[in-house]
Design a protein around this motif. Structure first.
Motif, PDB file in Angstrom:
ATOM      1  N   GLY A  81       0.892  -1.808   0.125  1.00 49.83           N
ATOM      2  CA  GLY A  81      -0.141   0.189  -0.048  1.00 49.83           C
ATOM      3  C   GLY A  81       0.652   1.173  -0.021  1.00 49.83           C
ATOM      4  N   PRO A 227      -0.441   6.766 -10.842  1.00 52.78           N
ATOM      5  CA  PRO A 227      -1.167   7.139 -10.233  1.00 52.78           C
ATOM      6  C   PRO A 227      -0.829   5.663  -9.805  1.00 52.78           C
ATOM      7  N   ARG A 228      -0.722   4.911  -8.608  1.00 50.72           N
ATOM      8  CA  ARG A 228      -0.725   3.678  -8.088  1.00 50.72           C
ATOM      9  C   ARG A 228      -1.090   2.497  -9.160  1.00 50.72           C
ATOM     10  N   ILE A 231      -3.713   0.349  -7.481  1.00 51.12           N
ATOM     11  CA  ILE A 231      -5.014   0.694  -6.682  1.00 51.12           C
ATOM     12  C   ILE A 231      -6.584   0.450  -7.743  1.00 51.12           C
ATOM     13  N   PRO A 232      -6.134   0.959  -9.290  1.00 51.68           N
ATOM     14  CA  PRO A 232      -7.931   0.011  -9.511  1.00 51.68           C
ATOM     15  C   PRO A 232      -8.038  -1.765  -9.713  1.00 51.68           C
ATOM     16  N   LYS A 234      -8.304  -3.043  -6.686  1.00 54.68           N
ATOM     17  CA  LYS A 234      -8.006  -3.115  -5.684  1.00 54.68           C
ATOM     18  C   LYS A 234      -9.852  -1.640  -5.225  1.00 54.68           C
ATOM     19  N   VAL A 235     -10.070  -1.984  -5.998  1.00 55.00           N
ATOM     20  CA  VAL A 235     -11.836  -0.429  -5.781  1.00 55.00           C
ATOM     21  C   VAL A 235     -12.341  -1.709  -7.212  1.00 55.00           C
ATOM     22  N   ASN A 236     -11.901  -2.384  -8.102  1.00 56.57           N
ATOM     23  CA  ASN A 236     -13.094  -2.623  -8.064  1.00 56.57           C
ATOM     24  C   ASN A 236     -13.402  -4.061  -7.962  1.00 56.57           C
ATOM     25  N   GLY A 237     -12.682  -4.288  -7.395  1.00 55.95           N
ATOM     26  CA  GLY A 237     -12.785  -5.603  -6.466  1.00 55.95           C
ATOM     27  C   GLY A 237     -12.613  -7.417  -6.922  1.00 55.95           C
ATOM     28  N   THR A 240      -6.523  -9.263  -5.344  1.00 57.64           N
ATOM     29  CA  THR A 240      -5.923 -10.638  -4.697  1.00 57.64           C
ATOM     30  C   THR A 240      -5.295 -10.398  -3.247  1.00 57.64           C
ATOM     31  N   TYR A 241      -5.206 -10.811  -2.443  1.00 58.55           N
ATOM     32  CA  TYR A 241      -4.955 -10.372  -1.149  1.00 58.55           C
ATOM     33  C   TYR A 241      -4.498 -12.077  -0.926  1.00 58.55           C
TER      34      TYR A 241
ATOM     35  N   HIS B  35     -13.718 -11.065  -4.121  1.00 51.42           N
ATOM     36  CA  HIS B  35     -12.999 -11.135  -3.784  1.00 51.42           C
ATOM     37  C   HIS B  35     -13.286  -9.868  -3.039  1.00 51.42           C
ATOM     38  N   LEU B  76     -18.973  -5.162  -3.806  1.00 52.85           N
ATOM     39  CA  LEU B  76     -18.453  -3.953  -4.265  1.00 52.85           C
ATOM     40  C   LEU B  76     -17.979  -4.672  -5.655  1.00 52.85           C
ATOM     41  N   GLU B  77     -18.287  -6.084  -6.808  1.00 51.71           N
ATOM     42  CA  GLU B  77     -17.782  -6.319  -7.881  1.00 51.71           C
ATOM     43  C   GLU B  77     -19.471  -5.602  -8.691  1.00 51.71           C
ATOM     44  N   GLN B 100     -16.384   4.007  -7.374  1.00 53.37           N
ATOM     45  CA  GLN B 100     -14.863   3.831  -7.718  1.00 53.37           C
ATOM     46  C   GLN B 100     -14.199   4.317  -8.376  1.00 53.37           C
ATOM     47  N   ILE B 104     -10.313   5.768  -7.389  1.00 53.13           N
ATOM     48  CA  ILE B 104      -9.347   5.806  -8.442  1.00 53.13           C
ATOM     49  C   ILE B 104      -9.004   7.517  -8.023  1.00 53.13           C
ATOM     50  N   GLN B 107      -7.268   8.602  -5.727  1.00 48.88           N
ATOM     51  CA  GLN B 107      -5.679   7.823  -5.318  1.00 48.88           C
ATOM     52  C   GLN B 107      -6.249   7.441  -3.514  1.00 48.88           C
ATOM     53  N   HIS B 110      -4.369   2.487   0.806  1.00 45.20           N
ATOM     54  CA  HIS B 110      -3.075   2.451   0.904  1.00 45.20           C
ATOM     55  C   HIS B 110      -3.426   1.122   1.117  1.00 45.20           C
ATOM     56  N   CYS B 111      -3.438   0.131   1.816  1.00 43.83           N
ATOM     57  CA  CYS B 111      -3.981  -1.413   1.861  1.00 43.83           C
ATOM     58  C   CYS B 111      -4.858  -1.979   0.626  1.00 43.83           C
ATOM     59  N   MET B 119     -16.950   1.936   0.195  1.00 43.25           N
ATOM     60  CA  MET B 119     -17.354   1.845  -0.867  1.00 43.25           C
ATOM     61  C   MET B 119     -18.839   1.787  -0.820  1.00 43.25           C
TER      62      MET B 119
END
Lengths: 833, 170
Positions: A81, A227-228, A231-232, A234-237, A240-241, B35, B76-77, B100, B104, B107, B110-111, B119
């Motif tokens: 992160g 941009p990181r 991140i995309p 992590k935002v759209n699901g 994989t953690y 996920h 979320l999906e 979403q 982005i 930004q 973090h993790c 969200m």
């Protein structure tokens, strides 16, 4: 291809299809004992244990030019992160003259990586020095190839976007290498510096100049906002953690132990009896029991959870803590004063100058500051998936970690230590045969015990002969992880009538990092040493990496004679297992050291900022860096000079502002905190925080901005809310109610300022026009080397808050956390309520 | 005992086998391989596991799978499709919900582990409160924990998304 989730990702991300894909070979040039790594084009199934710990002098260990003119980086730094992989792609794009959009970061695994990660703050500042050299040498090599192929002299060629152009002709990097590796070793002869020796151009390792990397003044990528890359997803699901990893036939495991660890050496986790019949009703549930190690597995996750809760175990119980946490501070003083195992020691001593200075002081302040045990407390408890081969040949472990290179050996050692029939099978298995595939965990800010969950998963998998997913529950994480240390500081500090600090005498109490691999202890493989190691916190005035006030250390801010006498509590009996939590030791130290200077400023009727300025030497590079952050934060916050608490508000709710400095990883930070305080309830809210950070040269301003913000707010949470509690038997803070952290209603707004010589850049999250390239050149010219960005504000925030509370109320709160209860207690003692 | 159940997730009906008291989270993760919702505490304290149940945020770690029968779950999906439905436009589902996209643009993560719940909760808020004040946002979000300290960026992102959604996504 088995259809495993991770292999699908691998094939998509790293296997380049189509003509010209590179063929893998092994270099003959590698140093003895080091194979060259699999490169970014090596299919997942073709990598081998020989690819572990590759020859770092080979370009191919770091960088692959793909046929489609993209570049794959196999650096191996983990994403936590912090955005470090994004930052590394920027560094490589810069040296190679390719566009950021052409860059790919290979998924981190032990058979495909050069470095394997490390501690968080040095990913860019030190562990990415060699790859800059590799990229620069790669560019030179490719340009030489282009010169030959195009028949144009090197001097007439230039590169943009990975396309070499000159003499009316052009060729892409991707077409030049066609099926070949670089096979080129970094040497002093071809780089101007030995591989890994860093570069004065980037400024982190003064020494032999590296002649092939770009001068800072020519940077076009470094210093701009990208941009990181993580991140995309992590935002759209789709991210994989490690918690999401699934492999066929996998069983779900839970560790079984009492809720909450005991004191060091008295873990209170010895099972006296286990009634396996107590889970007979749960389908497929099975107990794994080796010495004190107890776990359950089941095909369905909820069944495993229920089995762990339902399994009847009688645990041995001892009173390992001499006092419950409520009596901690008085116990700590008594224990430190009477500890004969670890006698007091001086960690810094300027000699008679201390007494002489204090004797001549116009004002002195004597006070005691206390900073509580904090937890790592990730939002997602630790998890690992292990598939250990019953034939003893090795296995695969899916892990979260900051660094992966030590994990294969740790797993092999743990498995080899199991009793027969399991252990002997792994006794001679090469460590590299335990393939480690990394996936991000949650909230990684230091060591903690994430490594132990890997060992636990591997042990259970080896014993039952099937793949296993080991997931800790919340109480495992809260109650059995390690912690950041608690410390107490007695100090007398004096200043002359002009406001110059003339001496300080410190007496410190607390423990050093002390821990044991609790999993291997439970397995009967390791024991606590009979005698604890020596130690003792060395706060503020000398010792570890965060030593702002030493007059010899690089990070010194104020210069004055001082003495530090460190007293250690007994590590056996009374201490918690401690490990490196974000900015290790620094929040504790600065909570004391930046409050006492504030108290001294007040005693002298001086503005706290003016007092600090008076004690910083602007003629030194480090002094200039400190002044720059102090100026930036106070200018941005509109600081109006006044004596603290000289204009107290009436009524219940009052406001105030305070300043605090701090350093970590050699970067400097100043924070101005604006707070609102209810005198009745003791509730303190940080309304706005202004942070200025000087990290010398800034690679990614957006990456640094997010780190500044996050480190400050996490530090705010630690200082305001967090404390571990225990009774005489075990830790009792086992969830988010008993161990609260900062919430939305208490979250501040922030102003983030990245500091370069004479240039203060306000970083707005997400603003892609942020550009500090000019400031970076100035910083380089001033000798401001690139320093770490992951932690520094954590050091400064606690004192900034306490100083602001004093300004608002005239009352000092010298004990963390600054909860309503502790603040109210201080108000009552001061008689304002 | 395991039962055969039907649950509706992100617009599709799925047959799953689970005991009736199994928390929804484990079904979503292990049976449907989603996920988005994540295990954080199993105690409904942190919000990492949040999903929408008929549009309202719930904690899937403590909600028995039997309790969601006949109701619509959005993870979320499924936020992009939910947004398409709320907006009432025809045609292809957008790749991202405005929240979403804002996450982005600002930004935010973090993790990122907790951001699922952030969200989801924000989607619940903006579905009923088109133009929330900062106090309303803080109140709505207060039950969600972030260890990495991303709260300020989340506040910014919610305000940005709210502005976009108020204009119908334009």
């Amino acid at each position: 291809m088995t259809g495993f989730l991770h292999e699908k990702e691998y094939s998509r991300k790293t296997f380049v299809k189509g003509g010209g894909a590179l063929i893998v070979g092994f270099s003959m040039f590698g140093a003895a004992g080091n194979a060259m790594a699999a490169n970014g084009n090596t299919p997942f199934s073709k990598r081998t244990p020989a690819d572990f710990l590759p020859d770092q002098t080979q370009i191919d260990s770091w960088i692959t030019i793909n046929a489609d003119n993209t570049v794959t980086v196999t650096h191996g730094e983990t994403e936590l992160g912090h955005g470090t992989p994004t930052g590394i792609l920027m560094l490589v794009a810069e040296e190679l003259n390719v566009n950021f959009s052409q860059m790919k970061f290979a998924h981190v695994e032990s058979w495909l990586q050069a470095v394997g990660g490390g501690s968080g703050s040095s990913g860019i500042s030190s562990r990415s020095q060699t790859i800059r050299t590799a990229a620069a040498l790669a560019k030179n090599t490719l340009v030489n190839m282009a010169s030959q192929q195009l028949g144009v002299p090197v001097s007439a060629l230039s590169v943009d976007g990975g396309v070499v152009t000159g003499g009316g002709k052009s060729v892409k990097y991707g077409d030049l290498l066609g099926g070949k590796l670089f096979m080129t070793q970094m040497t002093t002869a071809n780089t101007g510096a030995a591989a890994g020796s860093g570069s004065t151009q980037f400024g982190t390792t003064p020494g032999t100049p590296n002649t092939i990397v770009k001068p800072v003044s020519q940077y076009k990528v470094v210093g701009k906002a990208f941009p990181r890359i993580d991140i995309p997803a992590k935002v759209n699901g789709t991210y994989t953690y490690v918690h999401n990893v699934r492999i066929p036939g996998m069983l779900h495991a839970r560790i079984v132990r009492p809720r909450g660890a005991g004191a060091n050496t008295v873990e209170n986790a010895k099972p006296l009896s286990i009634d396996e019949n107590s889970i007979k009703n749960i389908p497929g549930a099975q107990v794994v029991h080796v010495n004190d190690f107890v776990a359950v597995v089941a095909p369905k996750e909820y069944d495993a959870i229920q089995a762990a809760a339902q399994l009847k175990v009688t645990w041995e119980t001892k009173q390992g803590f001499p006092q419950p946490s409520g009596n901690f501070w008085s116990w700590l003083r008594q224990a430190g004063d009477t500890n004969t195992t670890n006698p007091p020691r001086f960690t810094a001593d300027s000699g008679p100058a201390v007494e002489a200075g204090l004797a001549g002081a116009a004002k002195t302040v004597t006070a005691t500051y206390k900073y509580q045990y904090n937890g790592f407390m990730p939002i997602g408890p630790h998890c690992a998936v292990a598939d250990i081969k019953p034939d003893g040949s090795g296995g695969t472990i899916y892990v979260q970690a900051q660094a992966i290179n030590g994990i294969p050996g740790a797993v092999q050692t743990t498995l080899a230590g199991l009793p027969a029939p399991y252990g002997p099978k792994y006794a001679s298995t090469p460590a590299a045969n335990f393939r480690v595939i990394w996936y991000e965990g949650a909230s990684s800010f230091g060591g903690g015990m994430s490594g132990e969950v890997n060992e636990q998963a591997a042990v259970v998998s080896a014993v039952i002969g099937k793949p296993v997913r080991m997931q800790w529950m919340r109480w495992d994480q809260h109650g059995w992880d390690m912690y950041g240390m608690a410390n107490m500081f007695d100090v007398t500090m004096g200043a002359d009538a002009t406001g110059k600090i003339v001496g300080a005498n410190w007496q410190t109490y607390g423990q050093v990092q002390s821990n044991i691999d609790e999993t291997r202890r439970a397995l009967g493989q390791v024991t606590w040493p009979a005698t604890p190691g020596n130690g003792g916190i060395a706060p503020s005035d000398g010792g570890s990496t965060a030593t702002p006030y030493s007059n010899t250390n690089y990070t010194a801010a104020y210069v004055y004679p001082r003495r530090v006498n460190a007293k250690t509590q007994p590590l056996y009996g009374g201490a918690l297992k401690c490990n490196f939590l974000r900015a290790p030791s620094a929040p504790q130290q600065y909570f004391a050291s930046e409050q006492v200077v504030d108290e001294l400023a007040h005693a002298l009727n001086m503005d706290p900022v003016a007092f600090r300025r008076k004690n910083i030497d602007p003629s030194t590079t480090i002094g200039a860096r400190w002044l720059a952050v102090l100026d930036a934060a106070t200018i941005a916050a509109g600081w109006k000079p006044k004596v603290a608490a000289s204009n107290l508000g009436k009524g219940d709710v009052v406001t105030g502002r305070g300043v605090g400095l701090g350093t970590f990883a050699s970067s400097q930070v100043a924070i101005v905190a604006d707070v609102q305080v209810s005198k009745k309830t003791g509730r303190v809210v940080a309304k706005h925080l202004t942070v200025a950070q000087n990290n010398g040269i800034t690679n990614g301003p957006q990456l640094v901005g997010n780190q500044m913000s996050g480190a400050m707010i996490q530090g705010l949470s630690r200082a305001m809310w967090e404390a571990v509690s225990w009774n005489k038997e075990r830790v009792t803070t086992l969830d988010w109610v008993s161990y609260p952290i900062l919430r939305f209603k208490d979250a501040p707004s922030v102003t983030l300022i990245n500091v370069h010589p004479g240039e203060y850049t306000v970083v707005v999250p997400g603003a892609l026009d942020t550009d500090v390239t000019k400031g970076n050149t100035e910083a380089f010219n001033e000798g401001w080397v690139l320093t770490g960005s992951g932690e520094p504000p954590t050091a400064a925030i606690g004192s900034a808050m306490a100083n602001a509370i004093f300004d608002a109320t005239g009352v000092r709160v010298r004990q963390s956390p600054l909860t309503p209860a502790n603040v109210r207690a201080a108000f009552k003692q001061a008689g304002i309520i | 005992m395991a039962s055969k159940l039907k649950i509706k997730v992100n617009g599709l009906v799925h047959g799953v086998t689970a005991s009736l008291d199994t928390p929804l989270l484990y079904v979503l993760h292990n049976e449907l391989h989603l996920h988005g919702p994540r295990f954080g505490c199993g105690l409904a304290q942190c919000g990492a596991c949040s999903v929408l149940l008929d549009g309202k945020e719930i904690r899937s770690c403590v909600t028995p799978v039997a309790a969601v029968s006949g109701k619509a779950i959005t993870t979320l999906e499924g936020l992009p499709a939910l947004w398409a439905k709320e907006r009432g436009t025809s045609g292809a589902t957008p790749a991202l919900h405005p929240l979403q996209q804002a996450w982005i643009d600002v930004q935010v993560p973090h993790c990122g582990y907790c951001q699922n719940g952030m969200m989801i909760q924000a989607a619940d808020l903006l579905s009923t409160t088109k133009n929330p004040t900062e106090d309303q946002i803080r109140t709505a979000m207060n039950g969600h924990l972030c260890r990495c300290g991303t709260y300020p960026r989340i506040l910014t992102a919610i305000k940005q998304a709210a502005a976009v959604m108020a204009k119908g996504g334009k």
